[in-house]
Write a protein that holds these residues in place. Structure first.
Motif: not given
Length: 216
Positions: A201, A204, A209-214
């Protein structure tokens, strides 16, 4: 004429610092077994091989003795982590060595960890001591992440670093608590497992690099 030899035993007087460490060793064991409220100063004195009045004279009341145990175990843990995570190492090596030192401390001082993480958390007067320990750990981890990000030419808001550090510390504490209950488990292997979770994690994050909600 033969010299007269006394048959009465003689005891070497120990320096105060050595005697205090003996008392703290005994107190940590008793507190980890009994918990703060059930532990007795009589049992601590017996385990240390000294009189109860001497415990009071050296380290004060049971509450003061418990706080002294917290301070010593926290200092041992932080010194181990700081000594392992040299600032000139690459980011992943700093985090790995810090984790290895942390889990190594827990593996070698399971009673100390029980006092720090379980007994202090379960006894309201000492919750502030536990919070201070966690804050110090979070600061160390956040500093490691900030150093790594700057080396990559990136900066992240302090709040974001703090949140990531809290998440890593919380996960490490939970795994350390598991380790304390499993003496057959290898601390270094446990540190490697945590490193895989943490660094995948963090790595990233270092590269943006990050995760984003849809979006709805």
């Amino acid at each position: 004429m033969l010299a007269r030899v006394s048959s009465s035993p003689t005891f070497k007087r120990l320096p105060r610092a050595v005697r205090e460490q003996q008392m703290l060793d005994a107190a940590v064991k008793v507190f980890s077994r009994r918990g703060f409220h059930a532990a007795s100063m009589d049992e601590i004195a017996d385990d240390a091989g000294i009189s109860k009045p001497m415990v009071y004279a050296y380290l004060g009341t049971k509450e003061e003795l418990f706080v002294a145990c917290l301070h010593r175990e926290t200092a041992r843990m932080m010194e181990a982590i700081a000594g392992a995570a040299a600032p000139d190492l690459p980011a992943d090596q700093r985090l790995w060595r810090g984790l290895r030192a942390f889990f190594g401390f827990v593996g070698a001082h399971r009673d100390g960890w029980a006092v720090l993480y379980r007994q202090a958390r379960g006894s309201q007067p000492f919750a502030g001591e536990l919070a201070a320990m966690r804050t110090r750990l979070v600061d160390v981890v956040a500093g490691m992440l900030d150093h790594a990000l700057r080396a990559e030419g990136r900066e992240v808001a302090g709040t974001e670093l703090e949140l990531v550090a809290y998440a890593l510390v919380g996960a490490s504490e939970s795994l350390a608590d598991w380790l304390a209950d499993h003496p057959e488990a290898d601390p270094e292997r446990t540190a490697t497992r945590m490193m895989n979770v943490a660094w995948l994690g963090a790595g990233q994050l270092l590269h943006g690099v990050t995760w984003r909600p849809p979006t709805p």
